[in-house]
Write a protein that holds these residues in place. Structure first.
Motif, PDB file in Angstrom:
ATOM      1  N   GLU A  22      98.993  21.282  58.509  1.00  0.00           N
ATOM      2  CA  GLU A  22      99.225  20.342  57.414  1.00  0.00           C
ATOM      3  C   GLU A  22     100.428  19.443  57.677  1.00  0.00           C
ATOM      4  O   GLU A  22     100.562  18.390  57.054  1.00  0.00           O
ATOM      5  N   GLY A  75      96.630  17.243  54.540  1.00  0.00           N
ATOM      6  CA  GLY A  75      95.368  17.263  53.802  1.00  0.00           C
ATOM      7  C   GLY A  75      94.188  17.748  54.610  1.00  0.00           C
ATOM      8  O   GLY A  75      93.048  17.729  54.120  1.00  0.00           O
ATOM      9  N   LEU A 103      98.962  21.603  50.512  1.00  0.00           N
ATOM     10  CA  LEU A 103      98.210  20.415  50.909  1.00  0.00           C
ATOM     11  C   LEU A 103      96.776  20.741  51.318  1.00  0.00           C
ATOM     12  O   LEU A 103      95.919  19.849  51.371  1.00  0.00           O
ATOM     13  N   PRO A 108      93.012  21.720  51.104  1.00  0.00           N
ATOM     14  CA  PRO A 108      92.018  21.711  50.023  1.00  0.00           C
ATOM     15  C   PRO A 108      91.500  23.120  49.722  1.00  0.00           C
ATOM     16  O   PRO A 108      91.327  23.937  50.637  1.00  0.00           O
ATOM     17  N   LYS A 150      91.305  19.902  56.198  1.00  0.00           N
ATOM     18  CA  LYS A 150      90.521  21.035  55.701  1.00  0.00           C
ATOM     19  C   LYS A 150      90.754  22.233  56.607  1.00  0.00           C
ATOM     20  O   LYS A 150      90.653  22.138  57.829  1.00  0.00           O
TER      21      LYS A 150
END
Length: 491
Positions: free
Chosen positions: A272, A277, A77, A79, A279
């Motif tokens: 996560e 999601g 998940l 990035p 960062k």
């Protein structure tokens, strides 16, 4: 595309210190540790959350054991690329791309006084001075909190350390001392003022943060809440491990890397799960202890550098941006040892390049901040960054026609190619190129003296990008409000 105003380095090196089989072995060792040994935490809410997600939780031991499939699901998940924004958009820093960026170090309790050269406890003004100098250096892309604001109350010291930086830099700030939700909330409030609002900060994170596990394999209560607070505001939150081989990790490079990467992977899973999601980035500082004293080994060398390069490679393997130490000499002065350690580690970082390198501006194993060391280390970075770019090998650079014209026993001083390119070779800032007689005549000048003088010149003349009218007062008011609340709660 115009040239970036901040000096970056190339991440095109394909050199590796681990074979693909060794990468897989480290990965599986980490999954094995997380499944069978697990991690502990004092955060009761996290225990319940992980139990609700089907993980094996021992509430009596406060231990979480992770299903490997769950680890891989949550890791995916995160990035693989994002941008660290800056107050000056020209200083924005893309991560997960082909360029890498340098940061200052943090957050020692001591500093070398720029006037006396003596070690003393640091204060808030020292942070502002150091940050102002780093703001002027094109080599520095990311501002850490270089030292501690020991003159400010402990409950709001992290806020004060960043508050000192905000008026004197328009570069990206990485906050690495706020490890509790109270300071995290205050810093988010400050950054929303600078960004122009909550949505604006989420779109352009002007600050990042990282949270550290406690080796081996523990996550503190407030650390969990702080990472969630930052991530929910859209601020990237790195997962950091700082194991010591022989103390909080096995006394082997493989064991050291396993503890570090298992802790970081567990941090990814936790983050996560709480904020899907979010960062994040991989932060690993692999060090060793002096087996004779039990203290951090200031004379680090091959083992530490290899483990750091290997963890940078593992961060890339995990598919997230990476941040790793490349300086942080153990020397007590800017001397032979500091130059040797910083140069060796810096070249290693160019061979296995992270997205971010850290550590310039500190001595004695990151426990003493030094503006002089900042200046000298920036020159080392300049050398290795240029080396990372490589050099052209084409008709213009081979210059076969010029070689033929000059012929045997000639010279190239009057050739057009020499005149056109004479300023392109790297030139020093503080290294000495005087001949011996001139050096003797001028009193054997010391690069450290020149570096300190240049820093003082920057402090006297550099004008950072100013905050908009009225913003500094608004930030001061937030700082005062949080300090008053913290002191009231402590009384």
């Amino acid at each position: 595309m115009p040239e970036h105003p901040i000096r970056s380095y190339s991440r095109r090196s394909t050199y590796t210190v681990l074979t693909p089989e060794q990468e897989e072995a480290v990965h599986h060792a980490c999954l094995d540790v997380l499944e069978h040994t697990g991690v502990s935490t004092t955060n009761e809410r996290l225990l319940r959350v992980m139990a609700d997600h089907g993980q094996e939780v021992d509430f009596a031991e406060r231990r979480i054991r992770f299903d490997p499939a769950f680890v891989e699901e949550k890791r995916a998940l995160a990035p693989g690329a994002f941008t660290l924004a800056a107050r000056n958009p020209d200083f924005d820093l893309p991560l997960g791309a082909d360029r890498g960026w340098l940061s200052t170090d943090g957050c020692p309790a001591h500093t070398l006084d720029i006037d006396t050269g003596q070690r003393r406890y640091s204060n808030k003004q020292d942070i502002a001075m150091f940050t102002k100098v780093a703001d002027a250096l094109p080599q520095v892309a990311i501002q850490w909190q270089c030292c501690s604001a020991n003159d400010k109350p402990v409950p709001v010291r992290p806020m004060h350390e960043t508050h000192a930086q905000l008026p004197v830099t328009s570069k990206h700030i990485m906050q690495m001392t706020a490890i509790d939700p109270f300071n995290a909330r205050g810093l988010v409030e400050m950054m929303r003022v600078i960004a122009g609002g909550a949505d604006e900060l989420r779109a352009r994170p002007l600050m990042s943060n990282f949270q550290c596990s406690i080796s081996p394999l523990h996550w503190d209560n407030e650390t969990i809440d702080a990472m969630e607070t930052f991530a929910e505001a859209g601020i990237p939150v790195g997962m950091c491990a700082m194991p010591l081989a022989g103390a909080s990790a096995p006394l082997s490079v493989a064991g050291l890397m396993t503890i570090a990467n298992a802790e970081i992977l567990s941090g990814f899973v936790i983050l996560e799960t709480l904020v899907p999601g979010a960062k994040t980035f991989h932060v690993s500082y692999n060090t060793t202890i002096d087996m004779g004293t039990g203290e951090l080994n200031p004379a680090w060398g091959a083992n530490d550098v290899f483990a750091e390069m290997g963890s940078a490679q593992m961060g890339r393997y995990f598919g997230v941006p990476t941040c790793h130490g490349s300086y942080g000499t153990g020397s007590k002065a800017s001397d032979w040892q500091s130059g040797a350690q910083n140069a060796i580690a810096a070249f290693g970082s160019m061979l296995v390049p992270s997205d971010m390198l850290t550590g310039i501006g500190s001595l004695y194993g990151d426990s003493v901040s030094s503006i002089t060391e900042l200046m000298l280390s920036a020159e080392i970075f300049d050398i290795v960054a240029r080396w990372s770019e490589g050099y052209d090998f084409d008709a213009d650079t081979f210059q076969l026609d010029a070689i033929d014209r000059v012929g045997p026993a000639g010279h190239f001083l009057d050739q057009d190619h020499t005149l056109v390119h004479m300023r392109e070779f790297w030139r020093e800032t503080f290294m000495d190129r005087r001949n011996w007689d001139t050096w003797e005549k001028e009193g054997r000048p010391d690069p450290r003296v020149a570096a300190t003088a240049k820093a003082k010149e920057i402090l006297a003349t550099h004008e950072p990008d100013a905050l908009p009218d009225g913003m500094e007062a608004e930030l001061d008011a937030i700082m005062a409000t949080y300090e008053a609340q913290a002191l009231a709660e402590a009384s």
